[in-house]
Design an enzyme around this catalytic site. Structure first.
Site, PDB file in Angstrom:
ATOM      1  N   THR A 115       0.776  -1.173   0.048  1.00 21.43           N
ATOM      2  CA  THR A 115       0.059  -0.033   0.046  1.00 21.43           C
ATOM      3  C   THR A 115       0.874   1.228   0.050  1.00 21.43           C
ATOM      4  OG1 THR A 115      -1.792  -1.114   1.257  1.00 21.43           O
ATOM      5  CG2 THR A 115      -1.523   1.116   1.649  1.00 21.43           C
ATOM      6  N   THR A 161       0.110   0.862   6.587  1.00 24.38           N
ATOM      7  CA  THR A 161       0.097  -0.229   5.603  1.00 24.38           C
ATOM      8  C   THR A 161       0.452  -1.585   6.328  1.00 24.38           C
ATOM      9  OG1 THR A 161       1.708  -1.270   4.085  1.00 24.38           O
ATOM     10  CG2 THR A 161       2.603   0.439   5.218  1.00 24.38           C
TER      11      THR A 161
END
Lengths: 331, 331
Positions: free
Chosen positions: A196, A247
């Site tokens: 991410t 993330t």
């Protein structure tokens, strides 16, 4: 009294009173080890991280706001096939790319998020439109795409996002599920990670913004939604506390309300952002078995990286203008 | 030392050491005024709230766990056309019903949530399956329905959820948008409200569970997701702090991370659940312009209702077994 009135009284130009600005970005956390990465690949990651954080910082240095700064940084990470967001995102079980993104600003706590988007070139620009031009915070799937089209955002075929590397990863994941062994492609990029992307910035007006964009998990199915588009889990910004982009293994980040919990600890426990982030990432989350990390900024512009994985792609330009780019635990 | 070992040492049956149990439910908050409600309609609401809270309490009294208790209560509210969840849910702009639900338990912070579901009879049962039988926390749309089918949950046509009352409300909403006046149907139930349903329970083992189910907003479009399926916004449970289920203008509840924020204040500020709930609902949320309310339970079984609207459909059975059913501000 407004800053400009105060500046007038002090016979100073208003800019002289502008506060500090800073930006921090990430490109995912995970089992990122120097031994597994060639010098060329490492240089490529560092180059792209530098380009993204610099683009965001230029917005801030030019007097722009933190929302625009985090968007400029995330756009570069979305467009790079190195990261699991936008182009180069991972494949779902159905062989498609489905993207999620969110953005929040800390002055008025406004926010926008989208999930399960397949045809919008930039999910973060769509999240911004949801924040600015809709009464809603979160839109999903084809409905979110209809909104994107109404906002005249650039639409693309799903193929636009596809890369051979990610298709190979899907085939590996399916083979693992079926206990079938297939040759692992010689892919210097392949590491177990949650890549991410995200950015958090503080602008000279004291407004913090946070943004996150992702393709989710390789081989995901059943319309799985991770933490990236969840305000409070993957993204949060509050000028009185901090801004966070996360993330990691999204399910844990949702259950622990990671982004909001860090801000809550700053607000209610009176601890600093670094201590709050560590307490969540290497405390609560670690104890639950959740892997990943966060980046954050506090109202003074102090930048934080916190992760419980061997590495996290990350970079920042602090309030003194100092650039920092790191991949592994130490640097 | 486990409770049963302790009970043995004290020569008491284990049940004698069981902790308190309690349950609280809601059927939505909003402009619910006695002047606008006939005695018959009021009695109907009270009857259904009583039936739901009693069904949940019976699970607890029989030694069942809090997840099963909140599910039994929510099932009755989903099946009743009085409330905006399951049968009788509001229509989207496209003339469909799209349902959201979530559940969380406070012992291991496990959770399940679904959004945009059109063909699963009970969204809360699907959220439970996500919690128990998937590695994920949140599933959406047709993917979530495929998972429901794989779990052998009851599937229905979307028509199953439709009621004339809600279709009339959609026509009213569309007419308002277009500045067209159409006759308001003589509908004793029509009040401006957010009639999401939810339940929170504490079982004798000290585990708190919270569940929320909704049809979202009348006339919603673009795949809008509200707070109900968002862990941390509409639903949260943590045995060390509290369990919360929310109802209201979802966008504000997401931005303020309402359910988690209440638990965070209990954990980090050391205030009681009633004070934490009021600080969020009549403090933060009110200041942002967000309408709605929450129900909650703390680890001792103390029950809380908190709302900033004229009324909230609500009921509880406290640790002494006392039934309480309320609709308007006072009772």
């Amino acid at each position: 009294m407004t800053k400009s009135v105060l500046a007038l009284l002090l016979c100073l130009p208003p800019m002289a009173l502008a506060g500090p600005h800073a930006i921090v970005i990430h490109g995912g956390a995970g089992t990122i080890l120097r031994d597994h990465m060639s010098a060329e690949v490492e240089a490529e990651y560092r180059r792209t991280l530098t380009k993204a954080v610099t683009a965001g910082h230029q917005v801030l240095a030019g007097g722009g706001n933190s929302s625009d700064a985090v968007i400029q940084a995330v756009l570069i990470l979305e467009d790079s096939p190195l990261f699991n967001a936008g182009r180069g995102a991972v494949f779902t079980n159905a062989g498609q790319v489905e993207l999620d993104a969110s953005i929040m600003r800390g002055d008025d706590l406004n926010a926008g998020a989208v999930t399960g988007v397949k045809r919008v070139r930039s999910p973060i620009l769509l999240a911004e439109q949801v924040m600015l031009n809709s009464p809603h915070v979160m839109l999903m799937g084809s409905g979110a795409e209809s909104f994107a089209a109404a906002q005249k955002l650039e639409m693309v075929d799903n193929d636009y996002f596809h890369t051979k590397r990610r298709r190979d990863q899907l085939q590996q994941a399916i083979a693992r599920e079926q206990n079938v062994s297939i040759p692992v492609p010689n892919d210097a990029y392949e590491v177990r990670k949650f890549s991410t992307v995200g950015a958090v910035a503080l602008d000279a007006n004291g407004t913090i913004a946070a943004a996150t964009s992702t393709g989710g998990m390789t081989n995901k199915r059943y319309g799985r939604i991770g933490d990236s588009p969840i305000i409070g889990a993957g993204t949060y910004a509050d000028n009185s506390a901090c801004g966070i982009s996360a993330t990691g293994h999204g399910e844990y980040f949702i259950r622990a309300a990671v982004a909001y919990d860090i801000c809550a600890r700053v607000k209610y426990q009176g601890i600093d952002l670094a201590a709050a982030s560590e307490a969540v990432i290497n405390g609560t989350l670690q104890a639950m078995g959740g892997s990943g990390g966060v980046i954050g900024i506090d109202p003074a512009g102090e930048v934080v990286y916190s992760f419980n994985t061997p590495g996290m792609y990350r970079a920042s330009i602090d309030t003194s203008g100092q650039l920092d780019v790191r991949i592994f635990r130490e640097r």
